[in-house]
Motif scaffolding. Structure first.
Motif, PDB file in Angstrom:
ATOM      1  N   TRP A   1      14.374  -0.068   3.374  1.00 25.91           N
ATOM      2  CA  TRP A   1      14.736   0.167   5.481  1.00 25.91           C
ATOM      3  C   TRP A   1      14.458   1.768   5.534  1.00 25.91           C
ATOM      4  O   TRP A   1      14.380   1.878   6.442  1.00 25.91           O
ATOM      5  N   LYS A   2      14.935   2.485   4.657  1.00 25.17           N
ATOM      6  CA  LYS A   2      15.174   3.751   4.712  1.00 25.17           C
ATOM      7  C   LYS A   2      13.776   4.706   4.310  1.00 25.17           C
ATOM      8  O   LYS A   2      12.638   5.632   5.331  1.00 25.17           O
ATOM      9  N   VAL A   3      12.695   4.469   3.432  1.00 26.15           N
ATOM     10  CA  VAL A   3      11.592   4.817   2.622  1.00 26.15           C
ATOM     11  C   VAL A   3      10.554   3.849   2.860  1.00 26.15           C
ATOM     12  O   VAL A   3       8.810   4.394   3.658  1.00 26.15           O
ATOM     13  N   VAL A   4      10.154   2.816   2.979  1.00 32.58           N
ATOM     14  CA  VAL A   4       9.273   1.891   2.600  1.00 32.58           C
ATOM     15  C   VAL A   4       8.989   1.211   3.694  1.00 32.58           C
ATOM     16  O   VAL A   4       7.320   1.239   4.576  1.00 32.58           O
ATOM     17  N   ILE A   5       9.413   0.585   4.746  1.00 35.29           N
ATOM     18  CA  ILE A   5       9.400   0.656   5.854  1.00 35.29           C
ATOM     19  C   ILE A   5       8.834   1.778   6.870  1.00 35.29           C
ATOM     20  O   ILE A   5       7.528   1.403   7.409  1.00 35.29           O
ATOM     21  N   PRO A   6       9.442   2.567   7.018  1.00 38.22           N
ATOM     22  CA  PRO A   6       8.818   3.545   7.890  1.00 38.22           C
ATOM     23  C   PRO A   6       7.961   4.400   7.334  1.00 38.22           C
ATOM     24  O   PRO A   6       6.342   4.786   8.166  1.00 38.22           O
ATOM     25  N   ALA A   7       7.310   4.290   5.797  1.00 32.20           N
ATOM     26  CA  ALA A   7       5.942   4.743   5.521  1.00 32.20           C
ATOM     27  C   ALA A   7       4.507   3.910   5.940  1.00 32.20           C
ATOM     28  O   ALA A   7       3.812   4.364   6.646  1.00 32.20           O
ATOM     29  N   ALA A   8       5.023   2.758   5.723  1.00 33.88           N
ATOM     30  CA  ALA A   8       4.214   1.866   6.400  1.00 33.88           C
ATOM     31  C   ALA A   8       4.381   0.999   7.950  1.00 33.88           C
ATOM     32  O   ALA A   8       3.754   0.037   8.688  1.00 33.88           O
ATOM     33  N   GLY A   9       4.976   2.437   8.989  1.00 35.00           N
ATOM     34  CA  GLY A   9       5.629   1.737  10.020  1.00 35.00           C
ATOM     35  C   GLY A   9       4.026   1.069  11.227  1.00 35.00           C
ATOM     36  O   GLY A   9       4.061   0.358  11.915  1.00 35.00           O
ATOM     37  N   SER A  10       3.221   2.284  10.754  1.00 38.45           N
ATOM     38  CA  SER A  10       2.023   2.257  12.191  1.00 38.45           C
ATOM     39  C   SER A  10       1.857   0.753  11.692  1.00 38.45           C
ATOM     40  O   SER A  10       0.674   0.308  12.212  1.00 38.45           O
TER      41      SER A  10
ATOM     42  N   ALA B   1       0.937  -0.834  -0.168  1.00 37.81           N
ATOM     43  CA  ALA B   1       0.303   0.304  -0.090  1.00 37.81           C
ATOM     44  C   ALA B   1       1.067   1.025  -0.355  1.00 37.81           C
ATOM     45  O   ALA B   1       0.437   2.433  -0.006  1.00 37.81           O
ATOM     46  N   VAL B   2       2.181   0.953   0.697  1.00 39.34           N
ATOM     47  CA  VAL B   2       2.767   2.066   0.313  1.00 39.34           C
ATOM     48  C   VAL B   2       3.255   2.914  -1.278  1.00 39.34           C
ATOM     49  O   VAL B   2       3.497   2.047  -2.278  1.00 39.34           O
ATOM     50  N   PRO B   3       2.931   4.491  -1.453  1.00 38.55           N
ATOM     51  CA  PRO B   3       2.575   4.665  -3.016  1.00 38.55           C
ATOM     52  C   PRO B   3       3.846   4.297  -3.983  1.00 38.55           C
ATOM     53  O   PRO B   3       5.060   5.095  -2.985  1.00 38.55           O
ATOM     54  N   ASP B   4       4.040   4.680  -5.066  1.00 38.52           N
ATOM     55  CA  ASP B   4       5.277   4.308  -5.719  1.00 38.52           C
ATOM     56  C   ASP B   4       5.803   5.109  -5.886  1.00 38.52           C
ATOM     57  O   ASP B   4       7.044   4.941  -5.583  1.00 38.52           O
ATOM     58  N   LYS B   5       5.319   6.289  -5.996  1.00 42.83           N
ATOM     59  CA  LYS B   5       6.286   7.547  -5.819  1.00 42.83           C
ATOM     60  C   LYS B   5       7.288   7.511  -4.776  1.00 42.83           C
ATOM     61  O   LYS B   5       8.099   8.265  -5.145  1.00 42.83           O
ATOM     62  N   LEU B   6       7.004   7.483  -3.199  1.00 44.80           N
ATOM     63  CA  LEU B   6       8.092   7.483  -3.019  1.00 44.80           C
ATOM     64  C   LEU B   6       9.324   6.716  -2.763  1.00 44.80           C
ATOM     65  O   LEU B   6      10.007   6.769  -2.591  1.00 44.80           O
ATOM     66  N   ARG B   7       9.086   5.713  -3.037  1.00 43.58           N
ATOM     67  CA  ARG B   7       9.689   4.173  -4.209  1.00 43.58           C
ATOM     68  C   ARG B   7      11.288   5.543  -5.166  1.00 43.58           C
ATOM     69  O   ARG B   7      11.568   5.089  -5.339  1.00 43.58           O
TER      70      ARG B   7
END
Length: 320
Positions: free
Chosen positions: A222-231, A201-207
């Motif tokens: 590690w730095k983008v996807v996991i923090p964005a999906a943290g909650s 569900a993390v938006p592709d624009k972040l990647r």
């Protein structure tokens, strides 16, 4: 003449118009002015029954669980913090539930610590590293793990984990760690499946933004996807913990079911669910022990509600 005949035949084959369908009663069946009301009534009744069921269970368990303190006059503080459970004593019986509360919490936390790294790693593999063929392989594996009965997990723990514990750490082999290993395996598919959906569900624009500034695949994860999906990942973990907290049969087969407070993870213990299932059949309705077991069930319900509140709180903080 032939042309007129062909046109007539074509007109005969044209689907019937609304007026003709109405005459035949076809549209009437679907536009009955009561049909929408009936549909709404069924839907609202279903939702209302669900609410009634939850409220009824909560009220029933609350009334039964409070009998120990209102009718049998057990001290609620001593009940929650006491470390001795000897209800069968002829004189001075003890009803200290703290060893079972501690055992439930300990098994749940240990199971989460053991299962979370493997589940999150599996979710990253399915959602990021091998999105197509990884999903085709891992999804059936997860479904198989979900479908295995609890008693089978207990038998595996009894046949594999308990002898390993006995051989390497001494004692009988029935201990907290054996229970945590069994429950950890049981909650793996729950955590992995929800975590994979959260990562997808993390938006592709972040990647894409991470790749644009020179980030590698692993750095992006590690730095983008996991923090964005943290909650959302935390929600998956808490759901797994709530599943672990309510497990009874598999844990009962490997934990040792001791009434004493364990001093290490290699000591036998018991949980709220195991003591209820072991003792409820040996009581009579209205006895002090029966009421005390209902109080343990009320504690289980209260902690389950705490898990739900945590999940609701994390859901409101979701980024994706």
């Amino acid at each position: 003449m032939n042309t007129r005949k062909a046109m007539a035949d074509s007109a005969a084959n044209v689907p019937a118009g609304p007026s003709l369908l109405r005459e035949k009663g076809i549209i009437k069946r679907f536009t009955d002015r009561y049909s929408e009301s009936r549909g709404k009534a069924i839907i609202y009744s279903s939702a209302f029954l669900m609410i009634i069921a939850v409220v009824a269970i909560t009220l029933f368990l609350t009334l039964q669980g409070l009998r120990s303190f209102v009718i049998d006059h057990l001290n609620i503080w001593n009940f929650l913090t006491g470390t001795e459970w000897y209800p069968d004593r002829a004189s001075n019986p003890q009803f200290g539930a703290f060893p079972f509360i501690f055992g439930s919490v300990a098994v749940t936390l240990l199971a989460a610590l053991l299962a979370t790294p493997i589940a999150i790693g599996t979710a990253i593999f399915m959602a990021e590293l091998a999105n197509k063929w990884g999903q085709r392989i891992m999804q059936p594996v997860i479904e198989i793990l979900v479908g295995i009965p609890s008693v089978v997990y207990g038998l595996i723990g009894l046949s594999v984990f308990v002898p390993l514990m006995r051989a390497h750490f001494g004692g009988s082999g029935f201990n907290l760690l054996a229970g945590a290993l069994v429950v950890g395996i049981m909650i793996l598919p729950t955590v992995a499946s929800i975590a994979a959906d959260s990562i997808r569900a993390v938006p592709d624009k972040l990647r894409e933004a991470s790749y644009a500034i020179g980030g590698t695949k692993w750095q992006t994860i590690w730095k983008v996807v996991i923090p964005a999906a943290g909650s959302s990942l935390m929600t998956a973990i808490v759901l797994g913990m709530s599943r672990a907290f309510g497990e009874a049969l598999a844990v009962q087969m490997v934990i040792g079911n001791a009434r004493n407070l364990p001093h290490s993870i290699f000591d036998p213990s018991a949980t709220l669910t195991t003591i209820i299932t072991l003792s409820m059949g040996n009581t009579t309705t209205g006895s002090v022990l029966n009421d005390a077991l209902w109080s343990l069930g009320l504690i289980l319900l209260a902690i389950s509600y705490i898990f739900i509140l945590i999940i609701r709180y994390l859901s409101r903080k979701r980024v994706v």
